[in-house]
Write a protein that holds these residues in place. Structure first.
Motif, mmCIF file in Angstrom:
data_model
loop_
_atom_site.group_PDB
_atom_site.id
_atom_site.type_symbol
_atom_site.label_atom_id
_atom_site.label_comp_id
_atom_site.label_asym_id
_atom_site.label_seq_id
_atom_site.Cartn_x
_atom_site.Cartn_y
_atom_site.Cartn_z
ATOM 1 N N LEU A 1 0.831 -1.203 0.000
ATOM 2 C CA LEU A 1 0.000 0.000 0.000
ATOM 3 C C LEU A 1 0.868 1.256 0.000
ATOM 4 O O LEU A 1 0.630 2.208 -0.742
ATOM 5 C CB LEU A 1 -0.933 0.015 1.216
ATOM 6 C CG LEU A 1 -1.872 1.232 1.305
ATOM 7 C CD1 LEU A 1 -2.843 1.266 0.130
ATOM 8 C CD2 LEU A 1 -2.654 1.240 2.621
ATOM 9 N N ARG A 2 1.882 1.229 0.827
ATOM 10 C CA ARG A 2 2.771 2.383 0.925
ATOM 11 C C ARG A 2 3.447 2.664 -0.432
ATOM 12 O O ARG A 2 3.557 3.819 -0.860
ATOM 13 C CB ARG A 2 3.820 2.081 2.000
ATOM 14 C CG ARG A 2 4.751 3.212 2.318
ATOM 15 C CD ARG A 2 5.585 2.918 3.561
ATOM 16 N NE ARG A 2 4.811 3.146 4.772
ATOM 17 C CZ ARG A 2 5.271 3.849 5.817
ATOM 18 N NH1 ARG A 2 6.494 4.358 5.797
ATOM 19 N NH2 ARG A 2 4.526 4.031 6.883
ATOM 20 N N GLN B 1 0.834 4.180 -2.667
ATOM 21 C CA GLN B 1 0.573 5.561 -2.241
ATOM 22 C C GLN B 1 1.717 6.472 -2.678
ATOM 23 O O GLN B 1 1.492 7.587 -3.162
ATOM 24 C CB GLN B 1 0.416 5.633 -0.719
ATOM 25 C CG GLN B 1 -0.867 5.009 -0.189
ATOM 26 C CD GLN B 1 -0.919 4.979 1.336
ATOM 27 O OE1 GLN B 1 0.118 5.020 2.003
ATOM 28 N NE2 GLN B 1 -2.123 4.870 1.883
ATOM 29 N N ASP B 2 2.952 5.993 -2.509
ATOM 30 C CA ASP B 2 4.112 6.819 -2.842
ATOM 31 C C ASP B 2 4.160 7.166 -4.322
ATOM 32 O O ASP B 2 4.726 8.189 -4.708
ATOM 33 C CB ASP B 2 5.398 6.110 -2.429
ATOM 34 C CG ASP B 2 5.694 6.306 -0.952
ATOM 35 O OD1 ASP B 2 5.018 7.154 -0.325
ATOM 36 O OD2 ASP B 2 6.572 5.616 -0.418
ATOM 37 N N SER C 1 1.325 7.387 -6.073
ATOM 38 C CA SER C 1 -0.002 7.942 -6.391
ATOM 39 C C SER C 1 -0.749 7.127 -7.438
ATOM 40 O O SER C 1 -1.393 7.682 -8.332
ATOM 41 C CB SER C 1 0.119 9.417 -6.829
ATOM 42 O OG SER C 1 0.525 10.212 -5.731
ATOM 43 N N PHE D 1 -1.893 15.273 -7.183
ATOM 44 C CA PHE D 1 -1.922 14.487 -5.945
ATOM 45 C C PHE D 1 -1.399 15.285 -4.749
ATOM 46 O O PHE D 1 -1.018 14.715 -3.730
ATOM 47 C CB PHE D 1 -1.129 13.186 -6.125
ATOM 48 C CG PHE D 1 -1.648 12.353 -7.252
ATOM 49 C CD1 PHE D 1 -2.878 11.713 -7.138
ATOM 50 C CD2 PHE D 1 -0.951 12.230 -8.452
ATOM 51 C CE1 PHE D 1 -3.392 10.958 -8.189
ATOM 52 C CE2 PHE D 1 -1.455 11.482 -9.504
ATOM 53 C CZ PHE D 1 -2.672 10.847 -9.378
ATOM 54 N N PRO E 1 3.288 13.006 -2.289
ATOM 55 C CA PRO E 1 4.316 11.999 -1.964
ATOM 56 C C PRO E 1 5.605 12.184 -2.765
ATOM 57 O O PRO E 1 6.649 11.661 -2.368
ATOM 58 C CB PRO E 1 3.647 10.659 -2.294
ATOM 59 C CG PRO E 1 2.332 10.961 -2.908
ATOM 60 C CD PRO E 1 2.033 12.405 -2.734
ATOM 61 N N ASP E 2 5.548 12.930 -3.838
ATOM 62 C CA ASP E 2 6.733 13.129 -4.675
ATOM 63 C C ASP E 2 7.542 14.307 -4.130
ATOM 64 O O ASP E 2 7.083 15.453 -4.156
ATOM 65 C CB ASP E 2 6.272 13.408 -6.113
ATOM 66 C CG ASP E 2 7.437 13.586 -7.077
ATOM 67 O OD1 ASP E 2 8.554 13.920 -6.628
ATOM 68 O OD2 ASP E 2 7.207 13.407 -8.285
ATOM 69 N N GLY F 1 -7.576 5.301 1.622
ATOM 70 C CA GLY F 1 -6.430 4.423 1.448
ATOM 71 C C GLY F 1 -5.480 4.816 0.352
ATOM 72 O O GLY F 1 -4.403 4.235 0.231
ATOM 73 N N THR F 2 -5.842 5.799 -0.456
ATOM 74 C CA THR F 2 -5.012 6.068 -1.623
ATOM 75 C C THR F 2 -3.835 6.994 -1.339
ATOM 76 O O THR F 2 -2.908 7.079 -2.138
ATOM 77 C CB THR F 2 -5.848 6.641 -2.789
ATOM 78 O OG1 THR F 2 -6.448 7.865 -2.364
ATOM 79 C CG2 THR F 2 -6.941 5.669 -3.183
ATOM 80 N N GLN F 3 -3.896 7.706 -0.235
ATOM 81 C CA GLN F 3 -2.759 8.519 0.182
ATOM 82 C C GLN F 3 -2.548 8.280 1.673
ATOM 83 O O GLN F 3 -3.483 7.930 2.395
ATOM 84 C CB GLN F 3 -3.017 10.019 -0.073
ATOM 85 C CG GLN F 3 -3.055 10.410 -1.546
ATOM 86 C CD GLN F 3 -1.688 10.427 -2.217
ATOM 87 O OE1 GLN F 3 -0.685 10.730 -1.583
ATOM 88 N NE2 GLN F 3 -1.647 10.059 -3.497
ATOM 89 N N SER F 4 -1.349 8.494 2.140
ATOM 90 C CA SER F 4 -1.058 8.287 3.558
ATOM 91 C C SER F 4 -1.331 9.576 4.329
ATOM 92 O O SER F 4 -0.547 10.528 4.282
ATOM 93 C CB SER F 4 0.401 7.890 3.746
ATOM 94 O OG SER F 4 0.732 7.986 5.121
ATOM 95 N N ARG G 1 1.713 10.364 6.839
ATOM 96 C CA ARG G 1 2.995 10.850 6.329
ATOM 97 C C ARG G 1 2.875 12.239 5.714
ATOM 98 O O ARG G 1 3.796 13.045 5.762
ATOM 99 C CB ARG G 1 3.578 9.850 5.332
ATOM 100 C CG ARG G 1 4.259 8.680 6.083
ATOM 101 C CD ARG G 1 4.901 7.705 5.120
ATOM 102 N NE ARG G 1 3.868 7.026 4.348
ATOM 103 C CZ ARG G 1 3.992 6.636 3.089
ATOM 104 N NH1 ARG G 1 5.129 6.842 2.454
ATOM 105 N NH2 ARG G 1 3.009 6.012 2.480
ATOM 106 N N TRP H 1 5.187 15.848 5.876
ATOM 107 C CA TRP H 1 5.676 16.593 4.709
ATOM 108 C C TRP H 1 5.231 18.051 4.757
ATOM 109 O O TRP H 1 5.982 18.966 4.405
ATOM 110 C CB TRP H 1 5.187 15.913 3.417
ATOM 111 C CG TRP H 1 5.773 14.545 3.214
ATOM 112 C CD1 TRP H 1 7.011 14.109 3.624
ATOM 113 C CD2 TRP H 1 5.152 13.414 2.572
ATOM 114 N NE1 TRP H 1 7.183 12.792 3.273
ATOM 115 C CE2 TRP H 1 6.074 12.329 2.619
ATOM 116 C CE3 TRP H 1 3.921 13.194 1.952
ATOM 117 C CZ2 TRP H 1 5.797 11.066 2.081
ATOM 118 C CZ3 TRP H 1 3.645 11.950 1.412
ATOM 119 C CH2 TRP H 1 4.574 10.905 1.482
#
Lengths: 389, 389, 389, 389
Positions: B319-320, B323-324, B326, C103, C109-110, C148-151, C154, C158
């Motif tokens: 999942l991580r 997610q990372d 996207s 996103f 996440p990037d 669930g699609t993004q954390s 975390r 950021w």
């Protein structure tokens, strides 16, 4: 001024007997020493409100609390009417309090319980006939708390049967008013959850059925004045239970949270020519756990008058012209110019010329009425049991 | 299977003493013949739930109802703990029921009432120390019903003083948990209305204060799992009061209205490594007016286990990664793949290998426990007075 | 009258450059021929509003739309300031429009995208320094649409990193204002969803960070004045984006849906002595798809003044006394007595003595300004193809 | 398994042409290189979804975007139907996008604009007749943003006139479906705000009018399955626009936020014997700004099948028995036993035996289709300037 006077001359509002009794939330009641316990005390308190405001000649009655013996109590009510100069108003059956109603009253899957609930409604109509009341107000509190546990669709049919039986028992001139409420005491589904459901049930019952709008019984952000406009358009509006809310069915003093909304509701009434019409029953339905009962009731009546008067001030021909040409800002300014006017001096004048106290709240304080009933009722009320519900 | 077992081995949930007593809505209570009235009955019922599920070793206590004499009752509690094999859990002061709290407890403008409320909280901490409980759960029901009638800003200061006084009275290892709630019983403003306010009050009190999340105490559509993530991030999450809702604080069985939401909350717990941590108190806070008390409690515990197990099944490394990068649809499918798996067979296995009944609800029915307590308590309960609140 | 004058003398409100441009909903924009397209047109329109009302000396700027070349455009802004007598107000970075922000921006996440977003914020601070603006307003539109699609957790970290980097780049006297919003454009989770999250982010960034309250960014029924009271109590309130709403973030004219609410917000400002304080930035953030841009802006300023004046009229010593003794009805009447007073004649006087038109809306109509810009801009606007949305 | 197969064999769902095109929020669109721009691309994409899932034989068309020349384009549509093996589905007029509709379409105070809107609806019916579609779907986006600016009551009458005119133009077998929506793009009042208003308008139009339920168009906490039950009871349900929401009309993938809700809606369909009935049009109406268009569509179809299959698994005779005896916990467990079953293996079997890929999402990825259309459409899409919004 003329405009306001004409509007106020036809404005009357019914107050509820239960508005003078102790009520609370599920976390408890804050007992008021001055609370009314007997039906006579309720008539007395209502008479005091009427003496101060001049516009509350009727008292809504709750069958279970006010006429525990049903029709047999009608004579006692007539005597109180004569003694206090207050007439019986709408008759309110109770379809939620008995243990049998755990899974519903007229929507209960058990036919025996539905039958019992129907009989209670029919007796309420008989009471209304006996005391000369026109309206039977129906709050059907039925519903369920968990998905799948009751059949939403079959319960519709059961309600239709029961309400048709009530309609068949009405005498000419009587009306049955079907109230709706999105939730509470049921939390997953409420059988009569919105105006659409109430309207369908009223129609399937018959021509003497109408919809009752309780201003506190709506979803967040729902446009109540639009529902009022629709019901007027369909000739299906029976009346109002006024109160205000912020979150749920908070039963707060009318106009206390969003006064602009009640102004807009009154505008729709005026707009469709229904102002002053006896066909729209204006009723207060509030529960004052914190405010003094008498104080809150007088305050409510005064606030209702003020907002009704403001709505009467709208320059309707001009507004219509601006609406027709979609001149948005100008129409809005025309509309709320009436809201921003301070009508209180005019109301004081209107009261004075009718022999009423100019400031009913101040007059209540000066009257010593609350102190008197507090002294009379304190001991008896102190004995009454307060349980955590 | 391994994954689920490991998760379940560390999962325990506290049940509340008031979950076995009659409760209702402001419109009345539907009395249950099997309802517990005494603290011993509550311990007995809790022991039955623990016998069937194996994961409810503690019982939350309510000071006013369960320890009416305060610390003096601690000995009786210790005796019941020994007799029933159930330990006292969190200690819950009552800051809403007394008549003095009409305008607030620790936020009341009257310093004498604030003092009284503070003393009650401090005594609750003493009770907790006496019975060996770690957590004092604080639900501050204070608020007001009408704009302008109380000073929102000064009440903040009063609460800070009072909660600091409580914190000063804590013994090492104790915790005070500050609960928040948007409304009810107050309808215009509630002094501790959201997690931000609870957090500020906890911080100003001191390092042993944490926030308590009641899942039913949120605005419509508010993202509870996000609040949980924030509180974990800030090391400020003390625990949960689990229940479910649709409209207001409906106090329904957990997972009954929106099971996916509770799954997501458990995911945040697992995600931040807090699964199985004793630092997050899992507690049930429900009010069953319709469902049988024992049935509802067992059902709640089983549902909590199922959703906790599902959340444990999520392939977190995968999942991580999704997610990372996207990869939205893939991440979502990975996430809810765990939700869609039927974990019930695995739970049955887990229970069997621990000597527990595979189907606790069925075992409850077969045990005859409810029939037995119904017979024992029926007469006494029938005598108790049901008033319309 | 004195009271109102003193209050109005210190009341100023910032207007946004984007309030003069075409905007709409996701279903389209209704183009206005008079809409401003260039930064000069926006300054010109702002100057017209200021000429009519006298209280809008600053214009909020949006970096992407108004300073597309960043700091290089600062000189052009200074020239417009001089030409139109309007100063640059808050500087608004754009963290939502670029394709890279699909996103998220500072919560993406990037790391490369986070870096880019951070640089854009830092450049915005440089712009603010260059044009002499104090405040950088941060609307972080980040979030996700599906569980669930993004954390969630975390992304908190950021954001903290990025906002700390911005804070490190502030010059003395500058402030960064962190705005919150429950939803839109993201629908499942929004990274800065409420005042608690904004406050935590502001604190972790540093002492020059504050919270920005957009009145339209709240849950249904949430008590905004209470949040304002808390932020003032914590010395964390940076300012407001005023507008009104009924359902979502409707961006309607302030005071148009619930005028009583804005009165209550202004009461908290006065109550905590923050009225007239430059520390609380009053700003308008509205989107007029239906109303004429200039008309709506003037109407908003006038309405804000009226409600601010009403709140200034509250008899605060008396109110405090009534609150302290929990005299609910009297306190409420004292509070809303100010709301019901018609302050419009007093405002007209105040304007006349300051050489301003008594009725700014009428003066706008009489000025012919809208007709003039309509003629000037019509052709160009008709050609423009909307790239917004 | 049998039960699921039978249910799935009759389950079909319509997909919308606009689901393949770029869409967004008012803050912008995240452009997708693979987005469809032409009607042929939309047919091609729909054919791909149908090839993978086997249950999407029809494509809803939007008149303005897909048939810009109206009936003249019908021939082109017929050719695409033949080429791609996908039939035209419901026909959707556009009553919101043109500049003339700023103050409404069929509820506009200007009779010329009402006339134009009515003509457009009638032409849509002609298109439907020409391409052989049964249903005309009407989303009347009319409303107003500010109290008092439009006449709620007169607009009701104007809508009735216009919809009656459309009904008069229907050919036998055609249906007009009236959709409702509480808000957006209008924010104060929306002329067709709830199912009650849609139902009244449908009835006043005539017997070929039905109500269209868009699952995203409801108030917070409103019980959609109950509305479905009522509409079925009244024989007034025309079909669904499926999608999911958390806050407003979020247009998220169906079942993504609250899958239990869609299960309950399907239960009402099955319960009233309407499963598999062609009379209830199942349609998807979503807007994917973040997810890939094809991926999201396939995922939606699969999720709909899974929840439909789960609802088919409910042991209805047993449930009815438990409901009739108000055995709440048992009924609930019976109901959600079906929800908790993992139907995915059975669906894979069902697909395999019908020659379909077992995992349509995986098959989509393996097919290379998205990569292919990305390559084909990228350049053209990069050049396109969005005129939408």
């Amino acid at each position: 001024m003329e405009q306001i006077s004409r509007a106020l001359d036809t404005f009357q509002i019914e107050i509820p007997s239960w508005g003078f009794a102790n009520t609370g939330t599920r976390f408890g009641k804050f007992q008021q020493a001055a609370a009314a316990s007997t039906i006579e005390e309720k008539f007395a308190d209502a008479a005091q409100v009427h003496a101060l405001t001049g516009v509350t000649p009727t008292l809504a009655l709750h069958v279970q609390w006010d006429l525990p013996q049903g029709v047999k109590d009608a004579g006692a009510i007539k005597a109180l009417e004569a003694k206090y100069g207050i007439r019986a108003g709408s008759i309110n059956p109770n379809l939620f309090q008995d243990q049998e109603y755990k899974f519903g009253s007229i929507a209960n899957p058990d036919p025996a319980i539905r039958e019992r609930a129907t009989s209670h409604m029919i007796e309420s109509a008989a009471i209304a006939a006996a005391v000369g009341s026109r309206d039977i107000s129906l709050w059907i509190a039925d519903g369920s708390n968990y998905p799948g546990t009751q059949s939403i669709s079959r319960r519709i049919g059961w309600m239709e049967e029961s309400l048709s039986a009530l309609h068949a028992a009405l005498v000419p001139g009587q009306r049955m008013l079907v109230e709706y409420k999105p939730f509470e005491p049921a939390f997953y589904h409420t059988d009569v959850a919105d105006w659409g459901m109430a309207l369908e049930l009223a129609r399937s019952a018959g021509p003497q059925a109408r919809v009752l709008v309780d201003t506190g019984h709506h979803y967040q952000a729902q446009n109540i004045e639009q529902i009022v406009a629709w019901l007027l358009h369909l000739n299906a509006l029976g009346g109002f239970h006024f109160n205000d809310r912020r979150f749920a069915d908070d039963d707060l003093t009318l106009g206390s949270i969003d006064p602009y909304q009640l102004f807009r509701i009154f505008h729709e009434i005026h707009e469709q020519g229904a102002g002053g019409s006896a066909d729209i029953a204006f009723m207060i339905d509030q529960s004052h756990n914190i405010k003094g009962k008498l104080e809150a009731m007088v305050q409510s009546v005064v606030t209702a008058q003020e907002l009704y008067a403001k709505a009467a001030l709208i320059d309707r021909p001009r507004l219509r012209e601006l609406q027709d040409s979609s001149r948005t800002v100008e129409a809005e300014e025309c509309f709320r110019d009436a809201f921003w006017q301070d009508v209180r001096p005019t109301l004081r004048d209107w009261r004075r010329t009718r022999g009423l106290p100019e400031d009913p709240l101040a007059a209540l304080r000066e009257s010593g009425y609350v102190e008197r009933i507090t002294a009379e009722r304190r001991e008896r009320n102190a004995k009454s049991i307060s349980t955590y519900a």
